[in-house]
Design a protein around this motif. Structure first.
Motif, PDB file in Angstrom:
ATOM      1  N   TYR B  70       1.185  -5.393  -2.123  1.00 46.60           N
ATOM      2  CA  TYR B  70      -0.192  -5.234  -2.600  1.00 46.60           C
ATOM      3  C   TYR B  70      -0.890  -6.591  -2.552  1.00 46.60           C
ATOM      4  O   TYR B  70      -0.269  -7.634  -2.744  1.00 46.60           O
ATOM      5  CB  TYR B  70      -0.197  -4.698  -4.035  1.00 46.60           C
ATOM      6  N   LYS B 103       8.692  -7.913 -10.543  1.00 47.81           N
ATOM      7  CA  LYS B 103       8.117  -7.645  -9.232  1.00 47.81           C
ATOM      8  C   LYS B 103       8.324  -8.855  -8.324  1.00 47.81           C
ATOM      9  O   LYS B 103       8.351  -9.990  -8.792  1.00 47.81           O
ATOM     10  CB  LYS B 103       6.610  -7.387  -9.351  1.00 47.81           C
ATOM     11  N   SER B 362       6.861  -4.154   0.491  1.00 52.55           N
ATOM     12  CA  SER B 362       6.324  -2.969  -0.180  1.00 52.55           C
ATOM     13  C   SER B 362       6.616  -3.007  -1.688  1.00 52.55           C
ATOM     14  O   SER B 362       7.746  -3.244  -2.097  1.00 52.55           O
ATOM     15  CB  SER B 362       6.960  -1.733   0.460  1.00 52.55           C
ATOM     16  N   GLY B 363       5.581  -2.790  -2.487  1.00 51.03           N
ATOM     17  CA  GLY B 363       5.756  -2.802  -3.938  1.00 51.03           C
ATOM     18  C   GLY B 363       5.632  -4.176  -4.571  1.00 51.03           C
ATOM     19  O   GLY B 363       5.526  -4.301  -5.787  1.00 51.03           O
ATOM     20  N   GLN B 394      -6.173  -4.341  -2.630  1.00 50.71           N
ATOM     21  CA  GLN B 394      -6.219  -3.076  -3.370  1.00 50.71           C
ATOM     22  C   GLN B 394      -6.902  -3.278  -4.709  1.00 50.71           C
ATOM     23  O   GLN B 394      -7.403  -2.342  -5.303  1.00 50.71           O
ATOM     24  CB  GLN B 394      -4.798  -2.532  -3.597  1.00 50.71           C
ATOM     25  N   CYS B 395      -6.918  -4.508  -5.162  1.00 50.13           N
ATOM     26  CA  CYS B 395      -7.456  -4.777  -6.490  1.00 50.13           C
ATOM     27  C   CYS B 395      -8.165  -6.122  -6.489  1.00 50.13           C
ATOM     28  O   CYS B 395      -7.689  -7.076  -5.878  1.00 50.13           O
ATOM     29  CB  CYS B 395      -6.294  -4.798  -7.498  1.00 50.13           C
ATOM     30  N   GLN B 504      -1.058  -3.520 -11.432  1.00 50.83           N
ATOM     31  CA  GLN B 504      -0.143  -2.627 -10.701  1.00 50.83           C
ATOM     32  C   GLN B 504      -0.735  -1.220 -10.577  1.00 50.83           C
ATOM     33  O   GLN B 504      -0.752  -0.632  -9.487  1.00 50.83           O
ATOM     34  CB  GLN B 504       1.207  -2.574 -11.429  1.00 50.83           C
ATOM     35  N   LYS B 505      -1.256  -0.703 -11.694  1.00 53.30           N
ATOM     36  CA  LYS B 505      -1.861   0.643 -11.657  1.00 53.30           C
ATOM     37  C   LYS B 505      -3.061   0.672 -10.731  1.00 53.30           C
ATOM     38  O   LYS B 505      -3.265   1.629  -9.969  1.00 53.30           O
ATOM     39  CB  LYS B 505      -2.294   1.058 -13.069  1.00 53.30           C
ATOM     40  N   CYS B 507      -3.642  -1.164  -8.133  1.00 50.94           N
ATOM     41  CA  CYS B 507      -3.195  -1.215  -6.734  1.00 50.94           C
ATOM     42  C   CYS B 507      -2.640   0.140  -6.295  1.00 50.94           C
ATOM     43  O   CYS B 507      -2.940   0.624  -5.199  1.00 50.94           O
ATOM     44  CB  CYS B 507      -2.124  -2.290  -6.558  1.00 50.94           C
ATOM     45  N   GLU B 508      -1.835   0.748  -7.169  1.00 48.69           N
ATOM     46  CA  GLU B 508      -1.184   2.005  -6.799  1.00 48.69           C
ATOM     47  C   GLU B 508      -2.184   3.141  -6.642  1.00 48.69           C
ATOM     48  O   GLU B 508      -1.935   4.096  -5.909  1.00 48.69           O
ATOM     49  CB  GLU B 508      -0.122   2.370  -7.853  1.00 48.69           C
ATOM     50  N   SER B 509      -3.326   3.038  -7.306  1.00 48.90           N
ATOM     51  CA  SER B 509      -4.287   4.151  -7.250  1.00 48.90           C
ATOM     52  C   SER B 509      -5.451   3.887  -6.294  1.00 48.90           C
ATOM     53  O   SER B 509      -6.373   4.677  -6.205  1.00 48.90           O
ATOM     54  CB  SER B 509      -4.824   4.436  -8.651  1.00 48.90           C
ATOM     55  N   THR B 511      -7.469   3.903  -2.954  1.00 46.75           N
ATOM     56  CA  THR B 511      -7.377   4.808  -1.803  1.00 46.75           C
ATOM     57  C   THR B 511      -8.424   4.534  -0.733  1.00 46.75           C
ATOM     58  O   THR B 511      -8.270   4.953   0.415  1.00 46.75           O
ATOM     59  CB  THR B 511      -7.585   6.271  -2.243  1.00 46.75           C
TER      60      THR B 511
END
Lengths: 636, 636
Positions: B70, B103, B362-363, B394-395, B504-505, B507-509, B511
């Motif tokens: 990310y 992480k 990844s991650g 992503q963020c 983290q949230k 980045c994961e969400s 889209t």
């Protein structure tokens, strides 16, 4: 071949390929292997990539009790445009001692200036089969020492102009309040470096609030005379348009313009300090006492008066550690410092030599090169560098070539780009014999220091046996310990084995102690006279400016420093075209300057260029990178 | 505490000690341990001492197929003299992700300029318990990248003046003969770099002898218009007296004087090239196409026209490799490039981010900081850096403090050295709420790129819960994904764990795909208008000079480049005193310049200082070295 695991055999090819092709044909060892072979523990060196390491001064503490090796200095006859191969001989001799004679050996070399690499000259890593590798890392950046010098030199320069600027607009009290501002509890204190200035002024107070208004003024107002400033800015680039400039033309600088200029970085006094210093504490003192000009009342103003000696030391703290590299045959090299050989003393660093002497230990050899001909390089090596370091060489080498001796004997001029006159390509013993007067004087001068002199004749393919014998005979007649023909350019260390054997014998049989050319406690003029006499001069004449400066330095208490002559390298005299061994001339001293931090007075015999230029077609046109391999192309 | 063997627990003390004392209280790990933890093989990095290593670009080839982690960018609200702690938050977040959330994480930071370290400001290594160590190595020299930029920039500058000088005194034919001299067989050839110029001129010949006299003239005579030269010299020193200077006043320069000046080194276009380049081959092209000015007929003259693009690449070949360091808690940091955030794009390097994204995989997380407030830093990160690199975050984080928001809400001025007004030290929710207009606009602008926005409130001891809640509510109402209070300055990574979880949230969400503020294929003015609108401007006005430059760049074919606004960081508008979220103003464009090698046009909104000065009492007074330990004293 020696028994050490780092030494490697090189296959020589004839005719000798281009330097860069030879350098690229050998895969260097990881520098940690070279370090281990020197018994350097990992805590005593820091890697800088795979092929360079900085050897830390801490190793000197650990080896304090152990014995020094033999100390050999390499000088040359008076240089000519034909080149004598002094660096190549220095490297070749070490390859011979290490890879063929199984001696512990370290080569100590100067770091070359990066700027000229992009102008006319090629690199300074030796040549043929006697080179330091990797060549591009040797010539570019290295481990950042010259960049550190540039940064430190220019921080001091900025501090000078800014201090004058701020003093111009502030009262004594305002200036003092800014220099010693109250902290949040309303208390003031002096920074450590300010206590140095107070001591110099004879003010024995440590509380800022106790100073009288008169003391406040003396402390806070440096009152620098702009016309007296000798400190210039530097850059490691051949930038001729910076030789003379006017600064301060921005609107915010309020018309405080001043004429000044840039020198190339290696001309900075900080380079000379680096070359002569013996420890971190010593470097701190030297950097702090560098004189940048005078106050309007004629007192010298130092870096510590400006409050900057500590910061300069911080910028230079890694630069004080020499850089370890390797030769083509895997012997160790310490590269460190590269001061000018005219306005400074032109020798690599004292700390590198000291570390090297301990690392090779008893029976080992340290070979160090002195810039320019022996009249300048070896003279300064003895009277400035060795006097500072307390070290003494057992053997001094003088490198000569048949071609260069022919030129000293009256051979025709050599013009770059034009074919060589046949006098240099065919046998002419008479010309060689005539030219030996130059070699003979260098031998006589060098012998006076109490060392054994070995002449190394760097052989070219066109040299005849009769010519070589003529040089050998002249050298021995002049008192040389030995005179040896070498072919290290074509054959690597193998070509300098005879030289290595001669050097070993010379070192083992040396018995005298070092005799300086002059004592320090005589007048500046007496010291200059002693050096002038070694050049063959019958007297010295001083310009009005030179007289004034000598009077000033004597009054300021700097008369006990050694002398560093800024003279052309192309003649014993001040006239570059006077080859051979001129005598009976009057040496003119145009001006006299001083590097107080480095610790010498330097009389100017003529005008010295301290900022080279670029030609119409600089060699940067040929320099590029191979994008596939990352290798540097076009460097020579 | 994470499971990695390089992470270390720090014992925090309250109140928080001085940065240098915290930095010195932790013994850094040998950097090879940090490298191993990143699974870097030894052939992919070079050590520079014990605590720094250069990570080689070759690692990208090896990891080509693996996934990216990310990508998180850290921006801030509009800066105030109170400081927002953006670097500290960047480091603290990474310490949280690595040392507490287990992480894989890499922090990507800009290299600070060395010059200002000796002037007013302290270092840029973070603060409190969120720092990069060793602090002195981070702030001074590092691995020599800025020194390489200085050398390359100034070699090009010297080449410009020298070329004009040589062209002035030589005929076309003489010039050509010097540029392409016959070799010893009488044959001429073009250097590779010359073929680039021939191609640009539309001359498809490769044998110098085939050129017509007209072609010889076109090729050999650059005919640079001295008044058009935009290339200045640089130095990494705060030297205000070099802002405007006259060069060429030496007698040998024959009266060819010219007004020019020095910028601080990080303002060099070469720094922007380093930050944006993606490979050695790409850097070679960018350095070669840098425009230094025009010919008298108005054609842009490039570094390759001067024959120097390859040499500049050689000088920069090591600088292209990012430097690996570590945080206080042992997480890895890549330090690389530090371009100005006004005349350039103010972001660390593309190659460091790319390497980091592969190394964490990844991650994992890569956190990179964008200079100045989000209006400038994040905008340029998206529209210039990400457009060039093809990467997308992503963020995006926006860092704020209660104090700074109070100032944006109309709080009193802050004067350095004077005590803080009580408005900043006691609860005042209304002032905070009023100031949130600044934060809200930054959130709205940043969300438009398609990323999730997380607000990080960097908490001070004097902040009240009511104030913190007010910011959180305003941020969420403006569409922030999350708003989190952090105490990493006082507690290290532990104080940023909540931020880490939110990031983290976010980045994961995430889209959406990256939406730029403007496309490249519209006019320069349309692009400027789009950015001005994001500032809140209702229009743009152009000076005559700006109109002229836009016309020129469009004519020269540079209209498809992105725009890099050189605007004050202290306001959304061009007026530094306009806090909060000004709108309805007309943005004045004073001038327009271009960095063609870096690849952007930069309009000047007001006057940007590119060479800082030194105050009456620079911080160098406090900087010294502890001679017993070798540690640097007085750096802050």
């Amino acid at each position: 071949m020696g028994s050490s695991k780092t030494l490697r055999k090189i296959e020589v090819v004839s005719p000798v390929p281009a330097d860069i092709d030879i350098a690229n044909s050998v895969q260097p060892l990881h520098i940690s292997e070279i370090a281990e072979e020197l018994n350097l523990k990992s805590e005593h060196y820091d890697l800088y990539g795979k092929y360079k390491a900085k050897v830390l001064l801490s190793v000197l503490d650990e080896l304090e009790g152990s014995s020094d090796g033999y100390y050999v200095v390499v000088g040359g006859i008076t240089p000519t445009p034909l080149g004598e191969g002094k660096s190549t001989t220095t490297v070749g001799l070490c390859q011979a001692l290490g890879a063929f004679l199984e001696k512990k050996v370290v080569t100590c070399l100067r770091q070359p200036s990066q700027g000229p690499t992009f102008g006319i000259k090629g690199g300074a890593a030796g040549g043929g089969y006697s080179q330091v590798i990797p060549m591009d890392e040797f010539n570019l950046h290295l481990t950042g020492d010259i960049h550190a010098i540039t940064a430190a030199n220019n921080l001091l320069a900025a501090a000078i102009d800014t201090r004058i600027f701020h003093e111009a607009s502030q009262s004594d009290k305002a200036l003092f309040n800014r220099l010693c501002p109250p902290n949040k509890d309303g208390k003031r204190s002096f920074a450590d470096v300010m206590l140095r200035r107070l001591k110099k002024l004879g003010i024995e107070k440590t509380n800022p609030d106790d100073l009288t208004p008169e003391e406040v003024k003396k402390f806070a107002r440096l009152d620098i005379d702009p016309d007296s400033i000798t400190w210039r800015r530097v850059m490691d680039v051949n930038d001729r348009f910076l030789r003379k400039i006017t600064v301060g033309q921005g609107p915010e600088e309020k018309g405080m313009v001043r004429e000044t200029g840039f020198d190339i970085s290696v001309a900075s006094e900080i380079m000379a300090v680096l070359a002569l210093t013996t420890s971190l504490a010593d470097m701190r003192e030297r950097l702090g006492r560098m004189v940048i000009g005078n106050s309007k009342s004629g007192e010298p103003i130092t870096a510590d008066d400006l409050g900057i000696g500590g910061a300069l030391t911080v910028l230079m703290k890694d630069a004080i550690n020499p850089t370890l590299m390797q030769t083509l045959e895997g012997t160790p090299v310490l590269v460190h410092a590269g001061p000018f050989a005219n306005i400074a003393h032109g020798n690599s660093s004292v700390v590198a030599d000291k570390i090297a002497l301990k690392l090779v230990g008893s029976g080992g050899f340290v070979v160090t090169e002195a810039g320019f001909g022996a009249d300048i390089g070896t003279e300064k090596f003895m009277n400035i560098k060795c006097r500072h370091s307390g070290l003494m060489p057992q053997c001094a080498i003088i490198v000569a070539t048949i071609r260069a001796l022919k030129m000293h004997g009256g051979g025709p001029d050599v013009v770059a780009g034009k074919p060589l006159d046949h006098a240099y390509l065919t046998e002419n013993v008479a010309l060689v014999v005539a030219g030996c007067v130059n070699l003979v004087r260098h031998i006589a001068n060098t012998k006076q220091y109490g060392v054994n002199v070995v002449v190394a004749v760097n052989k070219f393919a066109t040299d005849s046996d009769a010519e070589l014998n003529a040089v050998r005979n002249a050298a021995l007649a002049a008192g040389a310990f030995e005179a040896v023909v070498c072919t290290h350019h074509a054959h690597g260390g193998k070509g300098a084995v005879d030289l290595g054997i001669a050097v070993q014998k010379a070192c083992e049989s040396q018995t005298e102690s070092l005799k300086f050319l002059y004592p320090l406690d005589v007048s500046i003029k007496d010291k200059i006279a002693a050096i002038a006499k070694s050049y063959g001069a019958s007297g010295v004449e001083y310009s009005e400016q030179a007289e004034k400066q000598i009077e000033m330095y004597s009054r300021q208490g700097f008369n006990n420093l050694p002398i560093c002559m800024a003279k052309t390298q192309y003649s014993f005299s001040h006239v570059p075209s006077q080859k051979g061994a001129p005598s009976g001339f009057i040496l003119p001293i145009r001006d006299v300057r001083a590097s107080i931090g480095a610790g010498f007075i330097y009389p100017l015999v003529g005008t010295m260029s301290t900022m080279p230029g670029l030609p119409t077609r600089p060699c940067f046109f040929d320099i590029d990178i191979d994008l596939a391999t990352g290798k540097v192309l076009g460097l020579s």
